[in-house]
Motif scaffolding. Structure first.
Motif, short mmCIF file in Angstrom:
data_model
loop_
_atom_site.label_atom_id
_atom_site.label_comp_id
_atom_site.label_asym_id
_atom_site.label_seq_id
_atom_site.Cartn_x
_atom_site.Cartn_y
_atom_site.Cartn_z
N SER A 38 14.36 20.10 -47.05
CA SER A 38 15.00 21.38 -47.41
C SER A 38 14.01 22.33 -48.07
CB SER A 38 16.21 21.14 -48.32
OG SER A 38 15.81 20.77 -49.63
N LEU A 39 13.06 21.77 -48.83
CA LEU A 39 12.04 22.62 -49.45
C LEU A 39 11.15 23.25 -48.39
CD1 LEU A 39 10.52 23.73 -51.91
CD2 LEU A 39 9.20 21.60 -51.95
N GLU A 40 10.70 22.44 -47.43
CA GLU A 40 9.85 22.96 -46.37
C GLU A 40 10.60 23.98 -45.52
OE1 GLU A 40 8.52 19.49 -44.33
OE2 GLU A 40 6.95 19.04 -45.82
N ARG A 41 11.89 23.71 -45.28
CA ARG A 41 12.69 24.66 -44.50
C ARG A 41 12.86 25.98 -45.25
NH1 ARG A 41 16.56 21.47 -43.59
NH2 ARG A 41 17.95 22.09 -45.27
N TRP A 42 13.04 25.89 -46.57
CA TRP A 42 13.19 27.10 -47.38
C TRP A 42 11.90 27.92 -47.38
CZ3 TRP A 42 10.95 28.94 -51.93
CH2 TRP A 42 11.62 29.99 -52.54
N LEU A 43 10.76 27.23 -47.47
CA LEU A 43 9.48 27.92 -47.47
C LEU A 43 9.18 28.56 -46.11
CD1 LEU A 43 7.24 25.40 -49.45
CD2 LEU A 43 7.73 27.75 -50.10
N ALA A 44 9.47 27.80 -45.06
CA ALA A 44 9.13 28.31 -43.73
C ALA A 44 10.09 29.40 -43.28
CB ALA A 44 9.13 27.16 -42.73
N GLY A 45 11.38 29.20 -43.54
CA GLY A 45 12.37 30.16 -43.11
C GLY A 45 12.39 30.27 -41.59
N SER A 46 12.90 31.37 -41.12
CA SER A 46 12.88 31.66 -39.69
C SER A 46 12.21 32.99 -39.50
CB SER A 46 14.31 31.71 -39.13
OG SER A 46 15.06 32.67 -39.83
N ARG A 47 11.29 33.04 -38.56
CA ARG A 47 10.55 34.28 -38.34
C ARG A 47 11.52 35.35 -37.89
NH1 ARG A 47 4.75 33.71 -35.69
NH2 ARG A 47 4.86 35.86 -36.36
N LEU A 66 0.72 29.96 -52.79
CA LEU A 66 0.79 30.60 -51.48
C LEU A 66 -0.56 30.52 -50.76
CD1 LEU A 66 2.98 33.78 -52.04
CD2 LEU A 66 3.49 31.86 -50.54
N ARG A 67 -1.63 30.78 -51.49
CA ARG A 67 -2.96 30.80 -50.86
C ARG A 67 -3.35 29.42 -50.32
NH1 ARG A 67 -7.17 33.34 -54.91
NH2 ARG A 67 -8.50 33.40 -53.07
N SER A 68 -2.82 28.36 -50.95
CA SER A 68 -3.18 27.01 -50.51
C SER A 68 -2.21 26.48 -49.46
CB SER A 68 -3.19 26.06 -51.71
OG SER A 68 -1.89 25.95 -52.29
N HIS A 69 -1.15 27.21 -49.19
CA HIS A 69 -0.13 26.73 -48.26
C HIS A 69 -0.49 27.13 -46.83
CE1 HIS A 69 3.79 25.82 -46.53
NE2 HIS A 69 4.09 25.21 -47.64
N ALA A 70 -0.19 26.25 -45.90
CA ALA A 70 -0.51 26.52 -44.50
C ALA A 70 0.18 27.78 -43.99
CB ALA A 70 -0.09 25.32 -43.64
N LEU A 71 1.34 28.10 -44.56
CA LEU A 71 2.07 29.29 -44.12
C LEU A 71 1.29 30.57 -44.37
CD1 LEU A 71 5.77 28.71 -45.25
CD2 LEU A 71 4.98 29.16 -42.93
N PHE A 72 0.38 30.55 -45.36
CA PHE A 72 -0.32 31.78 -45.72
C PHE A 72 -1.19 32.28 -44.58
CE2 PHE A 72 -3.09 34.55 -48.27
CZ PHE A 72 -2.12 35.22 -48.99
N GLY A 73 -1.80 31.33 -43.85
CA GLY A 73 -2.55 31.68 -42.65
C GLY A 73 -3.56 32.78 -42.88
N GLY A 128 11.03 36.71 -52.90
CA GLY A 128 9.75 36.96 -52.25
C GLY A 128 9.21 35.74 -51.52
N LEU A 129 9.34 34.57 -52.12
CA LEU A 129 8.88 33.34 -51.47
C LEU A 129 9.66 33.07 -50.19
CD1 LEU A 129 8.28 30.85 -54.41
CD2 LEU A 129 6.62 31.50 -52.68
N ALA A 130 10.98 33.22 -50.27
CA ALA A 130 11.80 33.01 -49.08
C ALA A 130 11.44 34.02 -48.00
CB ALA A 130 13.28 33.13 -49.44
N SER A 131 11.25 35.26 -48.42
CA SER A 131 10.96 36.33 -47.48
C SER A 131 9.59 36.16 -46.83
CB SER A 131 11.02 37.68 -48.19
OG SER A 131 12.26 37.83 -48.82
N PHE A 132 8.65 35.60 -47.58
CA PHE A 132 7.31 35.40 -47.03
C PHE A 132 7.38 34.52 -45.78
CE2 PHE A 132 3.24 33.36 -46.51
CZ PHE A 132 2.35 34.40 -46.69
#
Length: 234
Positions: free
Chosen positions: A59-68, A166-173, A136-140
């Motif tokens: 659920s944490l990963e899903r919350w971070l990733a969200g849906s594009r 955020l900078r260390s997370h793969a989502l930051f890209g 902001g985190l969810a929206s990112f």
């Protein structure tokens, strides 16, 4: 111990769950903020016999990733300027979208100032605003912005840990980052670990310093978006 308890204990030991404190550290939030996210259903959790929450990793990963997505999101991010969902036919044919900026700022005054400034300087830029760190985190994860502008001092969340996380997370890209702050250079010293090699805009110089930085970081994409906007409105 019943079967359900055995299964829960086994799953928890397999690192599929985090404690509230672990999640708070990962997200740079106060523990209470994470508890509220669980209460709202943003994160899935169960309680141990001792009353401690265990938050599911999924659920944490899903919350971070969200849906594009573009436009207004479930997290309540209100787009400013070039709203999404109405890209020009030319952009749709080319599979392009305008450069996307996410501003995380709790001050309504600075939200409005930045939105107005960017609308004037970069009419082709898609601007989204989140008024707190949790949104902001969810929206990112949902927006996948090209540029993140974030105030390092946000209520209920450690802005420095938010930035480093955020900078260390793969989502930051490939996302670019600008820190916005009312703190002067001496006051920013405790946050030096988070600000290393990060462009910082001091709020009193926002009007002068922010536009050139955006132009520098977004480069050709910003120039192309401005030109596209001029063609569409001609």
């Amino acid at each position: 111990m019943n079967t359900s308890s055995l299964v829960r204990a086994d799953v928890a030991s397999a690192s599929n769950y985090y404690t509230t404190i672990e999640v708070a550290k990962m997200l740079g939030m106060a523990v209470r903020s994470v508890q509220l996210m669980v209460d709202r259903g943003d994160l899935q959790a169960w309680k141990t016999p001792g009353g401690h929450r265990r938050i599911s990793r999924e659920s944490l990963e899903r919350w971070l990733a969200g849906s594009r997505s573009g436009g207004r999101t479930d997290a309540g991010v209100a787009p400013e300027g070039a709203a999404t969902g109405r890209e020009s036919p030319r952009r749709l044919r080319m599979g392009q979208r305008p450069p996307r900026l996410l501003l995380i700022e709790d001050s309504t005054h600075f939200q409005n100032l930045v939105a107005l400034l960017l609308k004037q300087k970069f009419p082709g830029l898609e601007v989204h605003v989140a008024s707190d760190g949790i949104t902001g985190l969810a929206s990112f994860g949902q927006l996948q912005p090209d540029l993140l502008v974030v105030d390092i001092m946000l209520p209920g969340i450690d802005g420095a840990n938010l930035i480093t996380g955020l900078r260390s997370h793969a989502l930051f890209g490939q996302c670019k980052l600008i820190v916005l702050t009312g703190l002067d250079e001496a006051q920013r010293a405790p946050y030096a670990f988070a600000l290393d090699q990060v462009p910082v805009v001091h709020k009193p110089r926002l009007v002068n310093d922010l536009p050139p930085l955006i132009e520098q970081l977004l480069g050709n994409r910003m120039s192309a978006a401005v030109q596209e906007h001029r063609v569409e409105t001609a």
